[in-house]
Write a protein that holds these residues in place. Structure first.
Motif, mmCIF file in Angstrom:
data_model
loop_
_atom_site.group_PDB
_atom_site.id
_atom_site.type_symbol
_atom_site.label_atom_id
_atom_site.label_comp_id
_atom_site.label_asym_id
_atom_site.label_seq_id
_atom_site.Cartn_x
_atom_site.Cartn_y
_atom_site.Cartn_z
ATOM 1 N N ASP A 72 109.660 49.131 70.580
ATOM 2 C CA ASP A 72 108.986 50.277 71.207
ATOM 3 C C ASP A 72 109.214 51.303 70.317
ATOM 4 O O ASP A 72 108.393 52.323 70.403
ATOM 5 N N ALA A 73 110.380 51.659 69.448
ATOM 6 C CA ALA A 73 110.548 52.530 68.821
ATOM 7 C C ALA A 73 109.936 52.437 67.160
ATOM 8 O O ALA A 73 110.070 53.479 66.414
ATOM 9 N N ASP A 95 114.877 51.346 57.941
ATOM 10 C CA ASP A 95 114.982 51.500 59.458
ATOM 11 C C ASP A 95 116.089 51.336 60.158
ATOM 12 O O ASP A 95 116.539 51.395 60.923
ATOM 13 N N ARG A 98 118.148 54.452 61.933
ATOM 14 C CA ARG A 98 117.438 54.650 63.302
ATOM 15 C C ARG A 98 117.778 53.405 64.294
ATOM 16 O O ARG A 98 118.299 53.461 65.411
ATOM 17 N N LEU A 102 119.882 53.374 67.893
ATOM 18 C CA LEU A 102 119.417 52.828 69.104
ATOM 19 C C LEU A 102 120.117 51.760 69.585
ATOM 20 O O LEU A 102 120.457 51.335 70.883
#
Length: 109
Positions: A72-73, A95, A98, A102
């Motif tokens: 979703d991100a 990534d 991030r 999360l």
């Protein structure tokens, strides 16, 4: 009439040579393709090629839920289950920061 030892055993020479050659081939194949006595099991790498480990969870379902949050991100991820009651979540290195942030806020189901 006496039987000479050299002439009566000549029929054994061929099978003995064949047996010795087969034994040498068997020993070579065992050496070449055997498991070896001093070799241990390879340890699994922490990083899977291009991917970086961001989270280890105790259930596969939790890892799949985290993967959905990451998706979703906009973060591509994958799940690997190397052992029972263990699931690893991997992402690409760009990534990873991030994804870790999360994953740290992820409560799990």
């Amino acid at each position: 009439m006496p039987i000479g030892a050299g002439s009566s055993l000549h029929y054994l020479v061929g099978p003995v040579i064949a047996f010795i050659v087969l034994a040498l081939i068997a020993l070579f194949l065992r050496w070449a393709f055997g498991t070896g006595y001093g070799r241990g099991a390879p340890t699994p790498p922490v990083e899977e090629g291009l991917l970086t480990l961001v989270a280890t969870l105790s259930r596969r379902e939790s890892a799949l839920a985290l993967r959905a949050v990451l998706s979703d991100a906009g973060i591509r991820s994958t799940v690997r289950c190397p052992a029972p009651h263990r699931a690893d979540v991997f992402v690409f290195p760009e990534d990873a920061a991030r994804a870790r942030s999360l994953a740290s806020t992820f409560p799990g189901p």
